[in-house]
Design a protein around this motif. Structure first.
Motif, mmCIF file in Angstrom:
data_model
loop_
_atom_site.group_PDB
_atom_site.id
_atom_site.type_symbol
_atom_site.label_atom_id
_atom_site.label_comp_id
_atom_site.label_asym_id
_atom_site.label_seq_id
_atom_site.Cartn_x
_atom_site.Cartn_y
_atom_site.Cartn_z
ATOM 1 N N GLU A 1 0.834 -1.209 0.000
ATOM 2 C CA GLU A 1 0.000 0.000 0.000
ATOM 3 C C GLU A 1 0.866 1.255 0.000
ATOM 4 N N GLY A 2 1.951 1.231 0.777
ATOM 5 C CA GLY A 2 2.822 2.395 0.820
ATOM 6 C C GLY A 2 3.559 2.630 -0.492
ATOM 7 N N LEU A 3 3.983 1.533 -1.148
ATOM 8 C CA LEU A 3 4.726 1.669 -2.397
ATOM 9 C C LEU A 3 3.840 2.105 -3.558
ATOM 10 N N LEU A 4 2.577 1.713 -3.547
ATOM 11 C CA LEU A 4 1.695 1.952 -4.687
ATOM 12 C C LEU A 4 0.735 3.124 -4.479
ATOM 13 N N GLU A 5 0.807 3.749 -3.351
ATOM 14 C CA GLU A 5 -0.178 4.793 -3.025
ATOM 15 C C GLU A 5 -0.225 5.891 -4.082
ATOM 16 N N ASP A 6 0.929 6.311 -4.586
ATOM 17 C CA ASP A 6 0.973 7.416 -5.547
ATOM 18 C C ASP A 6 0.706 6.972 -6.978
ATOM 19 N N ARG A 7 0.606 5.662 -7.227
ATOM 20 C CA ARG A 7 0.417 5.173 -8.596
ATOM 21 C C ARG A 7 -1.024 4.766 -8.878
ATOM 22 N N LEU A 8 -1.850 4.695 -7.867
ATOM 23 C CA LEU A 8 -3.189 4.138 -8.007
ATOM 24 C C LEU A 8 -4.236 5.244 -8.121
ATOM 25 N N LEU A 9 -5.286 4.932 -8.894
ATOM 26 C CA LEU A 9 -6.395 5.864 -9.031
ATOM 27 C C LEU A 9 -7.417 5.686 -7.915
ATOM 28 N N GLU A 10 -7.361 4.558 -7.218
ATOM 29 C CA GLU A 10 -8.265 4.287 -6.106
ATOM 30 C C GLU A 10 -7.467 4.242 -4.811
ATOM 31 N N GLU A 11 -8.167 4.262 -3.722
ATOM 32 C CA GLU A 11 -7.513 4.145 -2.426
ATOM 33 C C GLU A 11 -6.906 2.746 -2.286
ATOM 34 N N PRO A 12 -5.646 2.622 -1.849
ATOM 35 C CA PRO A 12 -5.033 1.297 -1.709
ATOM 36 C C PRO A 12 -5.834 0.350 -0.827
ATOM 37 N N SER A 13 -6.508 0.887 0.181
ATOM 38 C CA SER A 13 -7.290 0.033 1.080
ATOM 39 C C SER A 13 -8.478 -0.619 0.381
ATOM 40 N N GLU A 14 -8.878 -0.082 -0.787
ATOM 41 C CA GLU A 14 -10.011 -0.635 -1.524
ATOM 42 C C GLU A 14 -9.587 -1.662 -2.566
ATOM 43 N N LEU A 15 -8.288 -1.920 -2.683
ATOM 44 C CA LEU A 15 -7.767 -2.786 -3.735
ATOM 45 C C LEU A 15 -7.231 -4.097 -3.163
ATOM 46 N N HIS A 16 -7.256 -5.081 -4.022
ATOM 47 C CA HIS A 16 -6.637 -6.370 -3.703
ATOM 48 C C HIS A 16 -5.335 -6.475 -4.485
ATOM 49 N N PHE A 17 -4.263 -6.959 -3.823
ATOM 50 C CA PHE A 17 -2.956 -7.072 -4.452
ATOM 51 C C PHE A 17 -2.548 -8.545 -4.540
ATOM 52 N N ALA A 18 -1.741 -8.826 -5.546
ATOM 53 C CA ALA A 18 -1.180 -10.170 -5.698
ATOM 54 C C ALA A 18 0.209 -10.053 -6.294
#
Length: 414
Positions: free
Chosen positions: A92-109
């Motif tokens: 979440e910390g690494l991708l926060e600035d690259r995402l159009l949505e809130e990191p907490s709303e996304l699933h990562f793999a």
């Protein structure tokens, strides 16, 4: 291995329900599509012993390449990366600035076998959408074995999907996965972005948009049905079932082993290896049988030689049951007829004992039976030189209470 492959529907989060239609394909051998249809979750073919693989559409995924901090990627005891809350927080910390949505709303793999000290591919999709898309399958008692992406950043390839009105260009390669509207400009941009020469890049298209792809690219394209594309995705090593969607580490390990076994047993590229293993196994079986047959022939020849020796030496023996025992019996009869002593007679046994014992030793009592002499008055702890001397003459000596028992050694001449 039979596999049921289901494409998740692209519907808004929360819209998936019992009426959602799922495109699916079935394969019995893992190489060919046997059937391709669409149905609601309750009417999907029963997986039975088949593996159920869910495919996430390319439109639902975004791809990101990150460098993980040292120590953030842990390995479970059964292999694979551990989907820990700490790793989730790092992503979440690494991708926060690259995402159009809130990191907490996304699933990562994370990518399979993600390196701990290098760039790592991370797939991201809306967590609520994924949960609601899987819900009808869970409600219909369909147990999902793996969740795979429709496209992954692996081989360099351009694929045209959709219909002529809404054709889309999917570009895969070292840059990741990009999805663009199909057009001359986007096609030229995708070809120029690849590291390989444009003319060497394979363009794959669904039959409905193949003509349009050939017109824009000015070259022939490879036809591929959507079901064949999903089958290829199911053969990939990606599994998006991580973090809150993951099974236990043991289940993941067994799934990985099962997937590898399926590849070895069914993948076309391993066909030569399978034939080689089968031929090696047949050769081993043939060799073992030939060796056993040879050993049996050799054993029969030795038994025949023993029988012939007995019947030729003692013509009176007509039926051979146990050649060594019968030969010993015949030798004893000859010795008795000639008046000679044998190793089992008292005279021979006392002679051997007298030659082995020191002069100061003398027995005070004797109890004799054919082949066994029990002596009294001798030390129970017999010296090693005495035992060695008797052994050289074919006898054994052991203590039995206050007695010494003298017998012909096993295997000694009768």
């Amino acid at each position: 291995m039979s596999t049921l492959i289901v494409l998740l529907p692209l519907e808004p989060s929360g819209a998936a329900s019992a009426t959602s239609l799922f495109d699916y394909v079935r394969t019995a051998d893992g190489r060919h599509v046997d059937s391709h249809d669409r149905a609601v979750a309750a009417l999907l073919p029963a997986a039975g012993g088949a593996e159920l693989v869910v495919v996430v559409p390319a439109q639902a995924l975004s791809w990101h390449r990150v460098e993980l901090p040292k120590g953030s990627l842990q390995r479970s005891a059964l292999g694979g990366s551990a989907s820990t809350p700490r790793l989730r927080a790092v992503l979440e910390g690494l991708l926060e600035d690259r995402l159009l949505e809130e990191p907490s709303e996304l699933h990562f793999a994370l990518q399979p076998d993600a390196p701990a000290d290098g760039p790592v591919w991370v797939a991201a999709c809306n967590r609520a959408w994924l949960r609601s898309a899987l819900a009808p399958l869970e409600a219909a008692k369909h147990r999902v074995a793996r969740i795979v992406p429709e496209f992954a950043p692996d081989a360099v390839r351009l694929q045209v999907i959709g219909n002529p009105d809404q054709a889309q260009l999917v570009s895969t390669g070292p840059h990741g996965v990009s999805l663009l509207p199909l057009g001359a400009a986007t096609l030229a941009m995708a070809l120029g972005a690849q590291t390989e020469a444009p003319e060497s890049i394979d363009i794959v298209a669904e039959p409905g948009v193949a003509a349009l792809a050939e017109q824009l690219s000015q070259r022939r394209v490879t036809l591929q049905q959507a079901g064949e594309r999903w089958l290829a995705a199911a053969h990939g090593r990606w599994d998006l079932a991580q973090f809150e969607f993951s099974n236990s580490g043991r289940s993941r390990a067994w799934k990985g082993l099962a997937a590898q076994a399926t590849v070895l047993l069914q993948a076309p590229q391993w066909q030569a290896a399978r034939w080689g293993f089968a031929l090696l196994l047949v050769a081993q079986l043939v060799g073992l049988n030939a060796w056993a047959w040879s050993e049996a022939r050799s054993l029969d020849a030795k038994r025949s030689a023993i029988r012939n020796t007995l019947t030729q030496t003692f013509p009176g023996v007509k039926v051979v049951v146990d050649a060594p025992v019968q030969m010993g019996r015949e030798l004893a009869l000859l010795r008795q007829a000639a008046g000679a002593t044998s190793a089992r007679d008292l005279e021979a046994m006392l002679s051997a004992l007298g030659a082995a014992l020191p002069p100061q030793y003398s027995a005070t009592g004797l109890d004799f039976a054919p082949g066994e002499a029990k002596l009294k008055g001798l030390p129970s702890n017999t010296e090693p030189p005495v035992l060695e001397a008797l052994r050289n003459q074919g006898y054994s000596l052991r203590s039995e209470g206050n007695l010494l028992v003298l017998q012909p050694a096993p295997g000694a001449a009768p």
